[in-house]
Every structure is written in structure tokens, then in C-alpha cells.
Scaffold this motif. Structure first.
Motif, PDB file in Angstrom:
ATOM      1  N   THR A   5      35.993   7.231  -4.884  1.00  0.00           N
ATOM      2  CA  THR A   5      35.077   6.987  -5.990  1.00  0.00           C
ATOM      3  C   THR A   5      35.594   5.834  -6.849  1.00  0.00           C
ATOM      4  O   THR A   5      36.759   5.851  -7.266  1.00  0.00           O
ATOM      5  CB  THR A   5      34.950   8.245  -6.870  1.00  0.00           C
ATOM      6  N   GLN A   6      34.736   4.857  -7.098  1.00  0.00           N
ATOM      7  CA  GLN A   6      35.095   3.694  -7.906  1.00  0.00           C
ATOM      8  C   GLN A   6      34.226   3.643  -9.149  1.00  0.00           C
ATOM      9  O   GLN A   6      33.028   3.912  -9.081  1.00  0.00           O
ATOM     10  CB  GLN A   6      34.844   2.387  -7.141  1.00  0.00           C
ATOM     11  N   THR A   7      34.843   3.234 -10.244  1.00  0.00           N
ATOM     12  CA  THR A   7      34.082   2.967 -11.465  1.00  0.00           C
ATOM     13  C   THR A   7      34.647   1.733 -12.160  1.00  0.00           C
ATOM     14  O   THR A   7      35.863   1.486 -12.086  1.00  0.00           O
ATOM     15  CB  THR A   7      34.153   4.159 -12.445  1.00  0.00           C
ATOM     16  N   PRO A   8      33.804   0.935 -12.842  1.00  0.00           N
ATOM     17  CA  PRO A   8      32.346   1.031 -12.843  1.00  0.00           C
ATOM     18  C   PRO A   8      31.750   0.415 -11.581  1.00  0.00           C
ATOM     19  O   PRO A   8      32.445  -0.234 -10.827  1.00  0.00           O
ATOM     20  CB  PRO A   8      31.976   0.192 -14.078  1.00  0.00           C
ATOM     21  N   LYS A   9      30.456   0.597 -11.368  1.00  0.00           N
ATOM     22  CA  LYS A   9      29.778  -0.021 -10.231  1.00  0.00           C
ATOM     23  C   LYS A   9      29.393  -1.457 -10.539  1.00  0.00           C
ATOM     24  O   LYS A   9      29.304  -2.286  -9.624  1.00  0.00           O
ATOM     25  CB  LYS A   9      28.527   0.783  -9.873  1.00  0.00           C
ATOM     26  N   PHE A  10      29.119  -1.755 -11.775  1.00  0.00           N
ATOM     27  CA  PHE A  10      28.747  -3.103 -12.191  1.00  0.00           C
ATOM     28  C   PHE A  10      29.441  -3.434 -13.512  1.00  0.00           C
ATOM     29  O   PHE A  10      29.596  -2.562 -14.352  1.00  0.00           O
ATOM     30  CB  PHE A  10      27.231  -3.232 -12.404  1.00  0.00           C
ATOM     31  N   GLN A  11      29.843  -4.688 -13.666  1.00  0.00           N
ATOM     32  CA  GLN A  11      30.470  -5.125 -14.907  1.00  0.00           C
ATOM     33  C   GLN A  11      30.269  -6.622 -15.058  1.00  0.00           C
ATOM     34  O   GLN A  11      30.415  -7.373 -14.089  1.00  0.00           O
ATOM     35  CB  GLN A  11      31.967  -4.798 -14.895  1.00  0.00           C
ATOM     36  N   VAL A  12      29.937  -7.033 -16.276  1.00  0.00           N
ATOM     37  CA  VAL A  12      29.863  -8.450 -16.617  1.00  0.00           C
ATOM     38  C   VAL A  12      30.904  -8.721 -17.692  1.00  0.00           C
ATOM     39  O   VAL A  12      30.951  -8.016 -18.702  1.00  0.00           O
ATOM     40  CB  VAL A  12      28.459  -8.851 -17.120  1.00  0.00           C
ATOM     41  N   LEU A  13      31.725  -9.719 -17.455  1.00  0.00           N
ATOM     42  CA  LEU A  13      32.778 -10.088 -18.398  1.00  0.00           C
ATOM     43  C   LEU A  13      32.630 -11.548 -18.804  1.00  0.00           C
ATOM     44  O   LEU A  13      32.062 -12.350 -18.043  1.00  0.00           O
ATOM     45  CB  LEU A  13      34.163  -9.927 -17.767  1.00  0.00           C
ATOM     46  N   LYS A  14      33.188 -11.878 -19.937  1.00  0.00           N
ATOM     47  CA  LYS A  14      33.325 -13.288 -20.313  1.00  0.00           C
ATOM     48  C   LYS A  14      34.715 -13.756 -19.917  1.00  0.00           C
ATOM     49  O   LYS A  14      35.662 -12.946 -19.851  1.00  0.00           O
ATOM     50  CB  LYS A  14      33.118 -13.450 -21.815  1.00  0.00           C
ATOM     51  N   THR A  15      34.835 -15.033 -19.643  1.00  0.00           N
ATOM     52  CA  THR A  15      36.138 -15.606 -19.292  1.00  0.00           C
ATOM     53  C   THR A  15      37.170 -15.222 -20.352  1.00  0.00           C
ATOM     54  O   THR A  15      36.921 -15.363 -21.548  1.00  0.00           O
ATOM     55  CB  THR A  15      36.036 -17.125 -19.181  1.00  0.00           C
ATOM     56  N   GLY A  16      38.341 -14.729 -19.871  1.00  0.00           N
ATOM     57  CA  GLY A  16      39.414 -14.350 -20.771  1.00  0.00           C
ATOM     58  C   GLY A  16      39.453 -12.885 -21.130  1.00  0.00           C
ATOM     59  O   GLY A  16      40.479 -12.399 -21.617  1.00  0.00           O
ATOM     60  N   GLN A  17      38.358 -12.169 -20.908  1.00  0.00           N
ATOM     61  CA  GLN A  17      38.358 -10.733 -21.200  1.00  0.00           C
ATOM     62  C   GLN A  17      39.154  -9.980 -20.145  1.00  0.00           C
ATOM     63  O   GLN A  17      39.384 -10.481 -19.038  1.00  0.00           O
ATOM     64  CB  GLN A  17      36.923 -10.196 -21.256  1.00  0.00           C
ATOM     65  N   SER A  18      39.554  -8.786 -20.497  1.00  0.00           N
ATOM     66  CA  SER A  18      40.306  -7.953 -19.558  1.00  0.00           C
ATOM     67  C   SER A  18      39.496  -6.712 -19.205  1.00  0.00           C
ATOM     68  O   SER A  18      38.591  -6.319 -19.952  1.00  0.00           O
ATOM     69  CB  SER A  18      41.646  -7.536 -20.167  1.00  0.00           C
ATOM     70  N   MET A  19      39.810  -6.138 -18.065  1.00  0.00           N
ATOM     71  CA  MET A  19      39.179  -4.893 -17.683  1.00  0.00           C
ATOM     72  C   MET A  19      39.974  -4.213 -16.568  1.00  0.00           C
ATOM     73  O   MET A  19      40.797  -4.859 -15.905  1.00  0.00           O
ATOM     74  CB  MET A  19      37.742  -5.093 -17.218  1.00  0.00           C
ATOM     75  N   GLY A  98      45.898   4.185   9.725  1.00  0.00           N
ATOM     76  CA  GLY A  98      44.705   4.669  10.388  1.00  0.00           C
ATOM     77  C   GLY A  98      43.430   4.162   9.741  1.00  0.00           C
ATOM     78  O   GLY A  98      43.412   3.131   9.078  1.00  0.00           O
ATOM     79  N   GLU A  99      42.351   4.899   9.934  1.00  0.00           N
ATOM     80  CA  GLU A  99      41.036   4.524   9.439  1.00  0.00           C
ATOM     81  C   GLU A  99      41.044   4.342   7.931  1.00  0.00           C
ATOM     82  O   GLU A  99      41.573   5.171   7.190  1.00  0.00           O
ATOM     83  CB  GLU A  99      40.027   5.607   9.816  1.00  0.00           C
ATOM     84  N   LEU A 100      40.427   3.243   7.481  1.00  0.00           N
ATOM     85  CA  LEU A 100      40.236   3.007   6.057  1.00  0.00           C
ATOM     86  C   LEU A 100      38.935   3.664   5.606  1.00  0.00           C
ATOM     87  O   LEU A 100      37.900   3.513   6.262  1.00  0.00           O
ATOM     88  CB  LEU A 100      40.151   1.506   5.765  1.00  0.00           C
ATOM     89  N   PHE A 101      38.992   4.372   4.496  1.00  0.00           N
ATOM     90  CA  PHE A 101      37.809   4.959   3.883  1.00  0.00           C
ATOM     91  C   PHE A 101      37.542   4.184   2.592  1.00  0.00           C
ATOM     92  O   PHE A 101      38.397   4.151   1.704  1.00  0.00           O
ATOM     93  CB  PHE A 101      38.024   6.444   3.581  1.00  0.00           C
ATOM     94  N   PHE A 102      36.371   3.555   2.515  1.00  0.00           N
ATOM     95  CA  PHE A 102      36.049   2.689   1.390  1.00  0.00           C
ATOM     96  C   PHE A 102      35.182   3.388   0.362  1.00  0.00           C
ATOM     97  O   PHE A 102      34.358   4.247   0.701  1.00  0.00           O
ATOM     98  CB  PHE A 102      35.295   1.445   1.879  1.00  0.00           C
ATOM     99  N   GLY A 103      35.336   2.971  -0.896  1.00  0.00           N
ATOM    100  CA  GLY A 103      34.392   3.336  -1.926  1.00  0.00           C
ATOM    101  C   GLY A 103      33.138   2.489  -1.798  1.00  0.00           C
ATOM    102  O   GLY A 103      33.026   1.661  -0.889  1.00  0.00           O
ATOM    103  N   GLU A 104      32.204   2.658  -2.720  1.00  0.00           N
ATOM    104  CA  GLU A 104      30.936   1.943  -2.637  1.00  0.00           C
ATOM    105  C   GLU A 104      30.973   0.567  -3.287  1.00  0.00           C
ATOM    106  O   GLU A 104      29.990  -0.159  -3.230  1.00  0.00           O
ATOM    107  CB  GLU A 104      29.814   2.793  -3.237  1.00  0.00           C
ATOM    108  N   GLY A 105      32.074   0.217  -3.911  1.00  0.00           N
ATOM    109  CA  GLY A 105      32.226  -1.124  -4.446  1.00  0.00           C
ATOM    110  C   GLY A 105      31.938  -1.236  -5.926  1.00  0.00           C
ATOM    111  O   GLY A 105      31.180  -0.442  -6.501  1.00  0.00           O
ATOM    112  N   SER A 106      32.561  -2.239  -6.544  1.00  0.00           N
ATOM    113  CA  SER A 106      32.331  -2.571  -7.951  1.00  0.00           C
ATOM    114  C   SER A 106      31.989  -4.048  -8.014  1.00  0.00           C
ATOM    115  O   SER A 106      32.797  -4.882  -7.605  1.00  0.00           O
ATOM    116  CB  SER A 106      33.589  -2.296  -8.785  1.00  0.00           C
ATOM    117  N   ARG A 107      30.785  -4.340  -8.506  1.00  0.00           N
ATOM    118  CA  ARG A 107      30.331  -5.737  -8.556  1.00  0.00           C
ATOM    119  C   ARG A 107      30.696  -6.315  -9.912  1.00  0.00           C
ATOM    120  O   ARG A 107      30.195  -5.845 -10.940  1.00  0.00           O
ATOM    121  CB  ARG A 107      28.833  -5.820  -8.325  1.00  0.00           C
TER     122      ARG A 107
END
Lengths: 111, 111
Positions: A5-19, A98-107
Motif C-alpha cells: 500500500t502506497q500513499t499518497p496516490k497523487f501529489q503536486v509540489l512546488k520546486t524546493g518543497q519536501s515530501m 524472488g517475485e516483486l510485488f508492487f503497489g499501485e504507484g504514487s504520481r
């Protein structure tokens, strides 16, 4: 059984911000990974953790830090985001090589 | 280090026809070759893998072949169906046992 499980699924940042991107797995896997996916470049390894308490650099570690908080959780931190870090980030887990199990991604978009 | 090249980058096939995706790798020590399928908005998922002591492996409509001498391996999908439309990634282990991914192939199955 949620898997990875990954969070967040979507994030918009400005240059220089951290997350921080969070990842948790419930399969009791020892190894965890962070990849980034960019068009035409496949999946590139940023950092990985072979076991609780250890982390190692992958192919493209610059600009990122990671923390293996416990066996379940592996976080990825961007201290000062840059437009070049605009990407889709995937967390994965596995038993040894062995097999990699992936989350659904964070854009992530960095403006 | 390991370099994995994947061709073609896009593949359009008629439903019912076969699809073939080819990958080459550079590290002669590579011994594990998985294929992952990524559907839109999802993380990649393992569909088949092969190890270096085997030349061919089949699972229903998908098969993988490995030529260690020539350092190439291929994914074959027979009797393609619309649900086979996705991005497919090949991968090979590098000298440290970490997976190096190809750039991906967008497969479109048209009815």
C-alpha cells in the motif's frame, strides 16, 4: 490481504518543497524497494532495503532519502523537490530475489 | 552493469494473433529473467519468469524462451485477447542480484 500500500496516490509540489511517500506491506517480506517510472525508461531502482535496519542505493538515488521504519514500512523522502523528480513512484517488496510485488504507484508532479 | 534492451516499444496485434516481445541483456552472470505486465493505473505484476538453467517455460497462452549464449529472451503470447492489452516489461538480474528492467512494450490488441 492488502499487499503493498502506497500513499499518497497523487501529489503536486512546488520546486524546493519536501515530501515523504509512504509504503507498507503485509506479506512479511524482508526486502523492500522504491522505483521510479518515466516514459521510455522502464523502472529504475532508487533505493532498496534487503532487511529491516539496512538500506542501499540503487541506480538513481540522488535527491532522495529512505527510511526502513520497521519490517512493514519503507518511506521515500524528497528533501527539496525538483522538476526532474516528476515521475510515478512504485514501492515493491519481495522475499530475497524472488517475485516483486508492487503497489499501485504514487504520481508526483513538481512544478 | 547490466543493460536490458527491449523491442518493440509498441506492438499492435489483431485479436487471436500472436505477440512476441524480445529482450537482450549484457551481463553474462544474469540468472533470473521475469516478465511483468502493467495495466493502466496499476503496478506491474509478474506473469512468468525463467531461470538460466531452463530454455523455455510455458503457462497457458504465454511462454518465455531464453538463449543464454546469445543473451536474449522473448515473451510469446498466443491467441491474444483484449485483456492482454497492457505494458509489458522484461527484466534481468544484475551482478548484485537486483533486477534491471527494459523500457517496456505497449501492447494493443484490437478486436
Amino acid at each position: 490481504n492488502a499487499g503493498v500500500t502506497q500513499t499518497p496516490k497523487f501529489q503536486v509540489l512546488k520546486t524546493g518543497q519536501s515530501m515523504t511517500l509512504q509504503c507498507a506491506q503485509d506479506m512479511n517480506h524482508n526486502s523492500m524497494y522504491w522505483y521510479r517510472q518515466d516514459p521510455g525508461m522502464g523502472l529504475r531502482l532508487i533505493y532498496y532495503s534487503a532487511s529491516e535496519g539496512t538500506t542501499d542505493k540503487g541506480e538513481v538515488p540522488n535527491g532522495y532519502n529512505v527510511s526502513r521504519l520497521n519490517k512493514r514500512e519503507f518511506s521515500l523522502r524528497l528533501e527539496s523537490a525538483a522538476p526532474s523528480q516528476t515521475s510515478v513512484y512504485f514501492c515493491a517488496s519481495s522475499e530475497s530475489t524472488g517475485e516483486l510485488f508492487f503497489g499501485e504507484g504514487s504520481r508526483l508532479t513538481v512544478l | 552493469g547490466e543493460n536490458v534492451e527491449q523491442h518493440p516499444s509498441t506492438l499492435s496485434v489483431q485479436e487471436g494473433d500472436s505477440a512476441v516481445i524480445k529482450c537482450t541483456y549484457s551481463d553474462s552472470a544474469s540468472n533470473y529473467f521475469p516478465w511483468y505486465k502493467q495495466e493502466l493505473g496499476k503496478g506491474p505484476q509478474l506473469i512468468i519468469d525463467i531461470r538460466s538453467n531452463v530454455g523455455e517455460k510455458k503457462d497457458q497462452r504465454i511462454a518465455v524462451t531464453l538463449n543464454k549464449t546469445a543473451k536474449h529472451f522473448s515473451l510469446h503470447i498466443t491467441e491474444t485477447q483484449p485483456e492482454d492489452s497492457a505494458v509489458y516489461f522484461c527484466a534481468a538480474t544484475d551482478s548484485w542480484g537486483k533486477l534491471q528492467f527494459g523500457a517496456g512494450t505497449q501492447v494493443v490488441v484490437t478486436p
